[in-house]
Design an enzyme around this catalytic site. Structure first.
Site, PDB file in Angstrom:
ATOM      1  N   ARG A  10       1.119  -1.072   0.018  1.00  0.00           N
ATOM      2  CA  ARG A  10      -0.396  -0.292   0.099  1.00  0.00           C
ATOM      3  C   ARG A  10       0.732   1.217   0.325  1.00  0.00           C
ATOM      4  O   ARG A  10       2.083   1.170  -0.152  1.00  0.00           O
ATOM      5  CB  ARG A  10      -1.176   0.273   1.497  1.00  0.00           C
ATOM      6  CG  ARG A  10       0.154  -0.007   2.406  1.00  0.00           C
ATOM      7  CD  ARG A  10      -0.938   0.402   3.902  1.00  0.00           C
ATOM      8  NE  ARG A  10      -1.276   1.435   3.799  1.00  0.00           N
ATOM      9  CZ  ARG A  10      -1.865   1.588   4.957  1.00  0.00           C
ATOM     10  NH1 ARG A  10      -2.058   0.919   6.072  1.00  0.00           N
ATOM     11  NH2 ARG A  10      -2.421   2.732   4.795  1.00  0.00           N
ATOM     12  N   SER A 191       5.563   6.875  -1.573  1.00  0.00           N
ATOM     13  CA  SER A 191       6.655   6.506  -2.177  1.00  0.00           C
ATOM     14  C   SER A 191       7.388   6.089  -1.060  1.00  0.00           C
ATOM     15  O   SER A 191       8.939   5.902  -1.089  1.00  0.00           O
ATOM     16  CB  SER A 191       7.567   7.708  -3.358  1.00  0.00           C
ATOM     17  OG  SER A 191       6.796   7.471  -3.942  1.00  0.00           O
ATOM     18  N   ARG A 192       7.231   5.389   0.346  1.00  0.00           N
ATOM     19  CA  ARG A 192       7.703   5.027   1.174  1.00  0.00           C
ATOM     20  C   ARG A 192       9.007   5.967   2.196  1.00  0.00           C
ATOM     21  O   ARG A 192      10.678   5.506   2.306  1.00  0.00           O
ATOM     22  CB  ARG A 192       9.235   3.596   1.144  1.00  0.00           C
ATOM     23  CG  ARG A 192       8.325   2.829   0.485  1.00  0.00           C
ATOM     24  CD  ARG A 192       7.259   1.815   1.915  1.00  0.00           C
ATOM     25  NE  ARG A 192       6.649   0.793   1.220  1.00  0.00           N
ATOM     26  CZ  ARG A 192       4.919   0.830   0.936  1.00  0.00           C
ATOM     27  NH1 ARG A 192       4.393   1.603   0.048  1.00  0.00           N
ATOM     28  NH2 ARG A 192       4.784  -0.625   0.333  1.00  0.00           N
ATOM     29  N   LEU A 193       8.797   7.649   1.587  1.00  0.00           N
ATOM     30  CA  LEU A 193       9.654   8.502   1.955  1.00  0.00           C
ATOM     31  C   LEU A 193       8.825   9.852   3.809  1.00  0.00           C
ATOM     32  O   LEU A 193       8.671  10.365   3.341  1.00  0.00           O
ATOM     33  CB  LEU A 193       9.985   9.643   0.941  1.00  0.00           C
ATOM     34  CG  LEU A 193      10.787   9.346  -0.429  1.00  0.00           C
ATOM     35  CD1 LEU A 193      10.703  10.391  -1.423  1.00  0.00           C
ATOM     36  CD2 LEU A 193      11.879   9.366  -0.443  1.00  0.00           C
TER      37      LEU A 193
END
Length: 214
Positions: A10, A191-193
């Site tokens: 997700r 974006s996993r940032l």
């Protein structure tokens, strides 16, 4: 297994966690996040994973419920003779983790652990439903038992023993307080940032605050 779990993912979304806007006291931010979690996560908002270490250095984790917090720490209640109680007697340090999926938020807390005062355990015990009070007497948590009937038979026995009486708090049951030396706030981002703010202190001193890479 027919499903490829590697494809389960997700994209997290949430408001930005800016250190310039964050309070100096992490308990202020925790109170804000926790209050929202109680609204959005229903009855699971105070669920947390408690991680302890045994005398051989092996970690153990389980979900328990937060039952109170203030500037002194986070409080939960359990059987002192349980596995976690034994582990905390040998290594009085713990980590707790909150995960609130509706907000894409996680909070990690680490620090030493102490038992709360008898009066605090008594007060909370008296507020519990009668069935939960009886449950503290029926069985020592985590011990091996023969079957479900064993529990049900002991339940009947203790119901009869305390019929028409107040149920006292057993000496083997009470509260623990995790005294934070580290509190880390994680806010999921696309974006996993992710945003991560860590607060640390030692020996009751002032809190230091750091932003960590995702």
């Amino acid at each position: 297994m027919t499903r490829n779990i590697a494809d389960i993912r997700r994209d997290y979304e949430g408001g930005h966690l800016d250190e310039a806007q964050a309070p100096d006291d992490p308990f202020v931010l925790f109170d804000e996040w926790f209050s929202l979690a109680l609204e959005t996560e229903g009855q699971d908002g105070n669920a947390m994973t408690l991680s302890t270490v045994d005398s051989q250095g092996r970690p153990h984790a389980r979900v328990v419920l937060l039952k109170g917090f203030d500037e002194k720490g986070m409080v939960f209640f359990t059987n002192y003779h349980s596995h976690k109680g034994s582990e905390l007697s040998n290594v009085p340090f713990a980590a707790i983790t909150f995960w609130w999926p509706s907000q894409s938020r996680q909070v990690r807390i680490e620090g030493p652990v102490e038992r709360v005062a008898h009066s605090e355990s008594d007060e909370y015990f008296s507020s519990r439903p009668r069935g939960s009070q009886l449950g503290t007497w029926i069985a020592t948590q985590s011990v091996v038992i023969p079957d479900r009937n064993w529990i049900e038979e002991r339940q009947k026995r203790f119901e009869q023993a305390y019929e028409g009486q107040d149920i006292p708090r057993p000496n083997h049951w009470g509260g623990y307080r995790v005294k934070p030396e580290m509190i880390e706030f994680w806010q999921g981002q696309p974006s996993r940032l992710h945003d991560r703010l860590r607060f640390e202190r030692r020996d009751g001193g002032d809190w230091s605050r750091f932003r960590l890479a995702p």
